[in-house]
Scaffold this motif. Sequence first.
Motif, PDB file in Angstrom:
ATOM      1  N   UNK A  31       0.777  -1.052  -0.112  1.00 54.32           N
ATOM      2  CA  UNK A  31       0.067   0.091  -0.023  1.00 54.32           C
ATOM      3  C   UNK A  31       0.855   1.262  -0.003  1.00 54.32           C
ATOM      4  N   UNK A  32       0.680   2.207  -0.938  1.00 57.35           N
ATOM      5  CA  UNK A  32       1.368   3.363  -1.021  1.00 57.35           C
ATOM      6  C   UNK A  32       0.463   4.576  -0.869  1.00 57.35           C
ATOM      7  N   UNK A  33       0.542   5.118   0.063  1.00 55.40           N
ATOM      8  CA  UNK A  33      -0.182   6.411   0.762  1.00 55.40           C
ATOM      9  C   UNK A  33       0.366   7.767   0.085  1.00 55.40           C
ATOM     10  N   UNK A  34      -0.471   8.421  -0.679  1.00 55.82           N
ATOM     11  CA  UNK A  34       0.101   9.562  -1.406  1.00 55.82           C
ATOM     12  C   UNK A  34      -0.876  10.960  -0.835  1.00 55.82           C
ATOM     13  N   UNK A  35      -0.272  11.722  -0.152  1.00 59.11           N
ATOM     14  CA  UNK A  35      -0.863  12.855   0.669  1.00 59.11           C
ATOM     15  C   UNK A  35      -1.263  13.685  -0.450  1.00 59.11           C
ATOM     16  N   UNK A  36      -2.351  14.883   0.328  1.00 59.17           N
ATOM     17  CA  UNK A  36      -2.969  15.765  -0.495  1.00 59.17           C
ATOM     18  C   UNK A  36      -1.971  16.928  -0.527  1.00 59.17           C
ATOM     19  N   UNK A  37      -2.233  18.049  -1.236  1.00 58.58           N
ATOM     20  CA  UNK A  37      -1.454  19.208  -1.374  1.00 58.58           C
ATOM     21  C   UNK A  37      -0.976  19.688   0.192  1.00 58.58           C
ATOM     22  N   UNK A  38       0.405  19.734   0.048  1.00 61.93           N
ATOM     23  CA  UNK A  38       0.851  20.424   1.731  1.00 61.93           C
ATOM     24  C   UNK A  38       0.458  19.531   2.768  1.00 61.93           C
ATOM     25  N   UNK A  39       0.038  18.177   2.547  1.00 57.94           N
ATOM     26  CA  UNK A  39      -0.230  17.400   3.637  1.00 57.94           C
ATOM     27  C   UNK A  39       1.198  16.452   4.114  1.00 57.94           C
ATOM     28  N   UNK A  40       1.323  16.534   5.543  1.00 53.58           N
ATOM     29  CA  UNK A  40       2.308  15.755   5.833  1.00 53.58           C
ATOM     30  C   UNK A  40       2.057  14.030   6.210  1.00 53.58           C
ATOM     31  N   UNK A  41       3.112  13.283   5.944  1.00 55.94           N
ATOM     32  CA  UNK A  41       2.615  11.866   6.581  1.00 55.94           C
ATOM     33  C   UNK A  41       2.015  11.604   7.620  1.00 55.94           C
ATOM     34  N   UNK A  42       2.159  12.398   8.714  1.00 57.64           N
ATOM     35  CA  UNK A  42       1.207  12.280   9.910  1.00 57.64           C
ATOM     36  C   UNK A  42      -0.241  12.286   9.510  1.00 57.64           C
ATOM     37  N   UNK A  43      -0.666  12.782   8.616  1.00 55.61           N
ATOM     38  CA  UNK A  43      -2.095  12.774   8.303  1.00 55.61           C
ATOM     39  C   UNK A  43      -2.658  11.252   8.109  1.00 55.61           C
ATOM     40  N   UNK A  57       3.500  -1.170   4.094  1.00 54.65           N
ATOM     41  CA  UNK A  57       2.854   0.133   3.885  1.00 54.65           C
ATOM     42  C   UNK A  57       3.841   1.211   3.814  1.00 54.65           C
ATOM     43  N   UNK A  58       3.775   2.123   2.764  1.00 56.88           N
ATOM     44  CA  UNK A  58       4.698   3.159   2.670  1.00 56.88           C
ATOM     45  C   UNK A  58       3.880   4.435   2.773  1.00 56.88           C
ATOM     46  N   UNK A  59       4.283   5.468   3.494  1.00 58.08           N
ATOM     47  CA  UNK A  59       3.914   6.794   3.317  1.00 58.08           C
ATOM     48  C   UNK A  59       5.041   7.750   3.446  1.00 58.08           C
ATOM     49  N   UNK A  60       4.899   8.857   2.629  1.00 60.85           N
ATOM     50  CA  UNK A  60       6.119   9.568   2.388  1.00 60.85           C
ATOM     51  C   UNK A  60       5.761  11.223   2.127  1.00 60.85           C
ATOM     52  N   UNK A  61       6.386  12.024   2.359  1.00 59.11           N
ATOM     53  CA  UNK A  61       6.294  13.484   2.214  1.00 59.11           C
ATOM     54  C   UNK A  61       6.940  14.009   0.908  1.00 59.11           C
ATOM     55  N   UNK A  62       6.150  14.547  -0.073  1.00 61.15           N
ATOM     56  CA  UNK A  62       6.547  14.888  -1.334  1.00 61.15           C
ATOM     57  C   UNK A  62       7.454  16.456  -1.078  1.00 61.15           C
ATOM     58  N   UNK A  63       8.111  16.927  -2.229  1.00 60.44           N
ATOM     59  CA  UNK A  63       9.115  17.944  -1.780  1.00 60.44           C
ATOM     60  C   UNK A  63       8.224  19.252  -1.294  1.00 60.44           C
ATOM     61  N   UNK A  64       8.935  19.925  -0.262  1.00 58.67           N
ATOM     62  CA  UNK A  64       8.700  20.770   0.604  1.00 58.67           C
ATOM     63  C   UNK A  64       7.914  20.730   1.676  1.00 58.67           C
ATOM     64  N   UNK A  65       7.716  19.310   1.838  1.00 58.61           N
ATOM     65  CA  UNK A  65       6.943  19.072   3.211  1.00 58.61           C
ATOM     66  C   UNK A  65       7.879  18.600   4.207  1.00 58.61           C
ATOM     67  N   UNK A  66       7.947  19.126   5.332  1.00 58.09           N
ATOM     68  CA  UNK A  66       8.661  18.647   6.606  1.00 58.09           C
ATOM     69  C   UNK A  66      10.093  18.690   6.305  1.00 58.09           C
ATOM     70  N   UNK A  67      10.730  17.406   6.281  1.00 61.71           N
ATOM     71  CA  UNK A  67      12.078  17.230   6.102  1.00 61.71           C
ATOM     72  C   UNK A  67      12.387  16.796   4.483  1.00 61.71           C
ATOM     73  N   UNK A  68      11.438  16.703   3.625  1.00 57.84           N
ATOM     74  CA  UNK A  68      12.001  16.248   2.443  1.00 57.84           C
ATOM     75  C   UNK A  68      12.491  17.711   1.752  1.00 57.84           C
ATOM     76  N   UNK A  69      13.275  17.637   0.767  1.00 56.60           N
ATOM     77  CA  UNK A  69      13.849  18.654   0.064  1.00 56.60           C
ATOM     78  C   UNK A  69      12.776  19.700  -0.500  1.00 56.60           C
ATOM     79  N   UNK A  70      13.101  20.856  -0.735  1.00 56.80           N
ATOM     80  CA  UNK A  70      12.436  22.113  -1.336  1.00 56.80           C
ATOM     81  C   UNK A  70      12.209  21.325  -2.727  1.00 56.80           C
ATOM     82  N   UNK A  71      11.138  21.798  -3.645  1.00 57.12           N
ATOM     83  CA  UNK A  71      10.874  21.425  -5.011  1.00 57.12           C
ATOM     84  C   UNK A  71      12.049  22.019  -5.770  1.00 57.12           C
ATOM     85  N   UNK A  72      12.596  21.321  -6.521  1.00 58.71           N
ATOM     86  CA  UNK A  72      13.702  22.031  -7.240  1.00 58.71           C
ATOM     87  C   UNK A  72      13.003  22.328  -8.804  1.00 58.71           C
TER      88      UNK A  72
END
Length: 259
Positions: A31-43, A57-72
């Motif tokens: 299972x791969x959990x994909x957050x909404x815009x700006x949503x952290x994995x804690x959701x 089960x995997x959850x992750x933070x897309x760029x710009x969220x918490x400790x993930x890199x900012x979008x390049x």
Amino acid sequence: MRPVLLPIKLTQQVAGATVEYILAGSGLPAVVLVNGAGGPVEGWFKVFSRLASSTRTLGYNRPGIDHSSKPAVPQTAAEAVEALRDLLDALAVPPPYVLVGHSLGGLVVNLFARLYPDAVAAVVMLEATAPEDVRVLPRYENGAQRWLKRASRRLLPPHPFDETEHLDASLAELDAAPPFPPIPLFVVSGARPALGWATPQALLAARARHQQALARLSPLGKQVIASRSGHFPQFSEPELVCATIIDAVREGMARLRPA
């Protein structure tokens, strides 16, 4: 359902960027959990441990969220799909996947399934953004809603590469992609939108139609109504969300199992 603390968040270097993630459990399909815009994995805190007790089960933070890199680069849906594939490869999480997309994450899983159908066992769209939401709903917004959007942008200007700034490009990517594959698809729709009393009825009716249309993307699609929820059923009805995702795991696995 009693919430359980999430696993310790880890980081992975992927293509020169840092991606923060949580990963637990074992089994296929993952299972791969994909957050909404700006949503952290804690959701996902109310559902993650229950899902991980059933399968990987995997959850992750897309760029710009918490400790993930900012979008390049501009964060279009296609960019998000390829970044997710890179992360899955780096973490050695093999297909097939049950993709779960909340809100704007729905565009990501929608495109992923179209581009890589052989890697996807099933999809769950959780109060997901439909392409027509982006195209149609703004025309129904009232003056107060438009003012609030403008004020929010002035107070919290988005990053120029933020995914909400590139929705037109994401829709174009979806338009150019192959049709959605004939795989198990569950569309979980909240029946109690926040501030529904202050929202134009035409907007609510249009969004309801768009949710129904999402379920029709696959001949195996079905809509699940979260009767006590607004935009975050994973908070208000975690039991229903878990049961739906586990159903998707079972149906996806049954489809892949040789007859």
